[in-house]
Design a protein around this motif. Structure first.
Motif, PDB file in Angstrom:
ATOM      1  N   THR A  25       0.837  -1.204   0.000  1.00 13.11           N
ATOM      2  CA  THR A  25       0.000   0.000   0.000  1.00 13.11           C
ATOM      3  C   THR A  25       0.872   1.255   0.000  1.00 13.11           C
ATOM      4  O   THR A  25       0.589   2.220  -0.723  1.00 13.11           O
ATOM      5  CB  THR A  25      -0.948  -0.002   1.217  1.00 13.11           C
ATOM      6  OG1 THR A  25      -1.798  -1.152   1.095  1.00 13.11           O
ATOM      7  CG2 THR A  25      -1.810   1.235   1.281  1.00 13.11           C
ATOM      8  N   ALA A  26       1.950   1.240   0.784  1.00 12.60           N
ATOM      9  CA  ALA A  26       2.853   2.398   0.831  1.00 12.60           C
ATOM     10  C   ALA A  26       3.482   2.626  -0.539  1.00 12.60           C
ATOM     11  O   ALA A  26       3.637   3.774  -0.987  1.00 12.60           O
ATOM     12  CB  ALA A  26       3.936   2.179   1.886  1.00 12.60           C
ATOM     13  N   ARG A  27       3.846   1.556  -1.196  1.00  8.36           N
ATOM     14  CA  ARG A  27       4.439   1.656  -2.545  1.00  8.36           C
ATOM     15  C   ARG A  27       3.432   2.269  -3.528  1.00  8.36           C
ATOM     16  O   ARG A  27       3.775   3.133  -4.333  1.00  8.36           O
ATOM     17  CB  ARG A  27       4.846   0.256  -2.991  1.00  8.36           C
ATOM     18  CG  ARG A  27       5.308   0.134  -4.401  1.00  8.36           C
ATOM     19  CD  ARG A  27       6.777   0.503  -4.550  1.00  8.36           C
ATOM     20  NE  ARG A  27       7.169   0.482  -5.943  1.00  8.36           N
ATOM     21  CZ  ARG A  27       7.882   1.430  -6.547  1.00  8.36           C
ATOM     22  NH1 ARG A  27       8.287   2.469  -5.866  1.00  8.36           N
ATOM     23  NH2 ARG A  27       8.191   1.333  -7.822  1.00  8.36           N
ATOM     24  N   LEU A  28       2.182   1.814  -3.445  1.00 13.18           N
ATOM     25  CA  LEU A  28       1.142   2.346  -4.339  1.00 13.18           C
ATOM     26  C   LEU A  28       0.882   3.815  -4.042  1.00 13.18           C
ATOM     27  O   LEU A  28       0.693   4.633  -4.941  1.00 13.18           O
ATOM     28  CB  LEU A  28      -0.150   1.534  -4.196  1.00 13.18           C
ATOM     29  CG  LEU A  28      -0.051   0.046  -4.582  1.00 13.18           C
ATOM     30  CD1 LEU A  28      -1.348  -0.669  -4.242  1.00 13.18           C
ATOM     31  CD2 LEU A  28       0.252  -0.091  -6.079  1.00 13.18           C
ATOM     32  N   LYS A  29       0.873   4.130  -2.753  1.00 13.47           N
ATOM     33  CA  LYS A  29       0.616   5.518  -2.328  1.00 13.47           C
ATOM     34  C   LYS A  29       1.732   6.446  -2.826  1.00 13.47           C
ATOM     35  O   LYS A  29       1.477   7.591  -3.212  1.00 13.47           O
ATOM     36  CB  LYS A  29       0.501   5.549  -0.800  1.00 13.47           C
ATOM     37  CG  LYS A  29       0.288   6.911  -0.194  1.00 13.47           C
ATOM     38  CD  LYS A  29      -1.144   7.395  -0.301  1.00 13.47           C
ATOM     39  CE  LYS A  29      -1.307   8.744   0.374  1.00 13.47           C
ATOM     40  NZ  LYS A  29      -2.499   9.462  -0.067  1.00 13.47           N
ATOM     41  N   ALA A  30       2.971   5.924  -2.812  1.00 13.71           N
ATOM     42  CA  ALA A  30       4.102   6.728  -3.304  1.00 13.71           C
ATOM     43  C   ALA A  30       3.920   7.021  -4.791  1.00 13.71           C
ATOM     44  O   ALA A  30       4.278   8.105  -5.265  1.00 13.71           O
ATOM     45  CB  ALA A  30       5.416   5.994  -3.053  1.00 13.71           C
ATOM     46  N   ARG A  31       3.371   6.054  -5.501  1.00 14.80           N
ATOM     47  CA  ARG A  31       3.181   6.251  -6.949  1.00 14.80           C
ATOM     48  C   ARG A  31       1.939   7.070  -7.259  1.00 14.80           C
ATOM     49  O   ARG A  31       1.841   7.695  -8.306  1.00 14.80           O
ATOM     50  CB  ARG A  31       3.086   4.883  -7.633  1.00 14.80           C
ATOM     51  CG  ARG A  31       4.461   4.375  -7.982  1.00 14.80           C
ATOM     52  CD  ARG A  31       4.484   3.122  -8.818  1.00 14.80           C
ATOM     53  NE  ARG A  31       3.324   2.892  -9.637  1.00 14.80           N
ATOM     54  CZ  ARG A  31       2.884   1.684  -9.967  1.00 14.80           C
ATOM     55  NH1 ARG A  31       3.510   0.618  -9.520  1.00 14.80           N
ATOM     56  NH2 ARG A  31       1.832   1.527 -10.723  1.00 14.80           N
ATOM     57  N   HIS A  32       0.967   7.021  -6.342  1.00 13.84           N
ATOM     58  CA  HIS A  32      -0.297   7.761  -6.530  1.00 13.84           C
ATOM     59  C   HIS A  32      -0.585   8.548  -5.253  1.00 13.84           C
ATOM     60  O   HIS A  32      -1.420   8.132  -4.446  1.00 13.84           O
ATOM     61  CB  HIS A  32      -1.453   6.787  -6.817  1.00 13.84           C
ATOM     62  CG  HIS A  32      -1.181   5.858  -7.950  1.00 13.84           C
ATOM     63  ND1 HIS A  32      -1.341   6.209  -9.264  1.00 13.84           N
ATOM     64  CD2 HIS A  32      -0.744   4.578  -7.964  1.00 13.84           C
ATOM     65  CE1 HIS A  32      -1.018   5.195 -10.050  1.00 13.84           C
ATOM     66  NE2 HIS A  32      -0.646   4.193  -9.288  1.00 13.84           N
ATOM     67  N   PRO A  33       0.088   9.680  -5.062  1.00 18.92           N
ATOM     68  CA  PRO A  33      -0.034  10.420  -3.797  1.00 18.92           C
ATOM     69  C   PRO A  33      -1.472  10.836  -3.468  1.00 18.92           C
ATOM     70  O   PRO A  33      -1.796  11.061  -2.307  1.00 18.92           O
ATOM     71  CB  PRO A  33       0.852  11.648  -4.010  1.00 18.92           C
ATOM     72  CG  PRO A  33       1.763  11.287  -5.139  1.00 18.92           C
ATOM     73  CD  PRO A  33       1.020  10.317  -5.996  1.00 18.92           C
ATOM     74  N   ASP A  34      -2.310  10.947  -4.488  1.00 16.30           N
ATOM     75  CA  ASP A  34      -3.690  11.365  -4.228  1.00 16.30           C
ATOM     76  C   ASP A  34      -4.584  10.185  -3.817  1.00 16.30           C
ATOM     77  O   ASP A  34      -5.771  10.375  -3.533  1.00 16.30           O
ATOM     78  CB  ASP A  34      -4.277  12.027  -5.481  1.00 16.30           C
ATOM     79  CG  ASP A  34      -4.250  11.090  -6.677  1.00 16.30           C
ATOM     80  OD1 ASP A  34      -3.304  10.257  -6.743  1.00 16.30           O
ATOM     81  OD2 ASP A  34      -5.156  11.158  -7.532  1.00 16.30           O
ATOM     82  N   ALA A  35      -4.025   8.990  -3.756  1.00 21.35           N
ATOM     83  CA  ALA A  35      -4.843   7.802  -3.458  1.00 21.35           C
ATOM     84  C   ALA A  35      -5.399   7.870  -2.031  1.00 21.35           C
ATOM     85  O   ALA A  35      -4.713   8.290  -1.099  1.00 21.35           O
ATOM     86  CB  ALA A  35      -4.020   6.540  -3.631  1.00 21.35           C
ATOM     87  N   ARG A  36      -6.635   7.448  -1.894  1.00 26.46           N
ATOM     88  CA  ARG A  36      -7.278   7.368  -0.588  1.00 26.46           C
ATOM     89  C   ARG A  36      -7.190   5.912  -0.143  1.00 26.46           C
ATOM     90  O   ARG A  36      -7.466   5.002  -0.931  1.00 26.46           O
ATOM     91  CB  ARG A  36      -8.746   7.778  -0.736  1.00 26.46           C
ATOM     92  CG  ARG A  36      -9.431   8.177   0.546  1.00 26.46           C
ATOM     93  CD  ARG A  36     -10.688   8.987   0.237  1.00 26.46           C
ATOM     94  NE  ARG A  36     -11.580   8.313  -0.700  1.00 26.46           N
ATOM     95  CZ  ARG A  36     -12.444   7.356  -0.358  1.00 26.46           C
ATOM     96  NH1 ARG A  36     -12.528   6.970   0.897  1.00 26.46           N
ATOM     97  NH2 ARG A  36     -13.241   6.812  -1.259  1.00 26.46           N
TER      98      ARG A  36
END
Ligand SMILES: Cc1cc2nc3c(=O)[nH]c(=O)nc-3n(C[C@H](O)[C@H](O)[C@H](O)COP(=O)(O)O)c2cc1C
Length: 197
Positions: A25-36
């Motif tokens: 999840t942290a990896r995805l969030k880094a790639r998509h900072p706007d992700a909720r």
């Protein structure tokens, strides 16, 4: 973009599968900072198992349900809505006795709803939960990847695919009970996989 993280370990703290799911999840969030990010922690909030009461409620037409039956169906409805509104799903899955945890099975039993998340057509079944990317983080004491003893991966591919989630990627941390060195290596390898996501 919404990421739904489902933690399936029976342990609310210190779970290896959750540690891996958190890293994904942290990896995805880094790639998509706007992700909720929405978290479903099945250790803290276990879903009730499917039983006679639940089946009775599901097979009673909505208008005829008792308040108790309506409340039971509403629990499943909430999990279905939560899943439907996610773009990406991250699931942390420990191996328990060669299978998935009962908590995860209860979640699957809740989200599999005829006419809502799958349906049968003249051509066969059709999954209705489409367009989602799913990451599954697997934590295991032993090593079973690509062997007949790994019942988890074929099962999860089948049931998630049946519901329409065909884009599923698995991250493995195996051999966690095989000594500190083996466990450290397993996490290292899993993190290499996660960095490459
Ligand atoms: C009840 C139980 C059953 C387990 N069964 C297996 C098993 O069948 N095969 C295996 O490789 N590891 C098994 N393990 C080890 C777990 O898969 C391993 O400890 C994993 O890290 C647990 O995930 P968690 O830390 O996310 O809870 C079992 C652990 C527990 C607590």
């Amino acid at each position: 973009m919404k990421i739904l993280q489902v933690n399936a370990s029976a342990r609310a703290e210190g779970a290896n599968s959750t540690r891996l799911a958190d890293a994904i999840t942290a990896r995805l969030k880094a790639r998509h900072p706007d992700a909720r990010i929405e978290l479903l922690d099945l250790a803290r909030n276990p879903h009730p198992a499917i039983d006679e009461t639940a089946l009775g409620a599901l097979f009673t037409p909505a208008a005829e349900r008792s308040p108790e039956q309506a409340a039971r169906v509403a629990l499943d409805d909430a999990l279905i809505a939560q899943l439907q509104s996610a773009d990406t799903v991250v699931i942390g899955v420990p191996m328990y006795n060669f299978g998935i945890p009962v908590q995860l099975k209860a979640w699957i039993d809740a989200i599999a709803r005829a006419g809502v998340t799958f349906r049968y057509t003249a051509d066969g079944p059709e999954g209705l939960v489409k367009g989602k990317k799913v990451y599954v983080a697997l934590a295991r004491g032993g090593v079973y990847r690509d062997t007949p003893a790994d019942s988890q991966v074929p099962y999860l591919k089948s049931v998630l695919g049946f519901l329409g989630m065909t884009d599923v990627e698995f991250v493995y941390a195996e051999g966690l009970a095989m000594g500190a060195e083996a466990a450290a290596r397993a996490f290292e390898q899993a993190h290499v996989q996660i960095e490459a996501l």
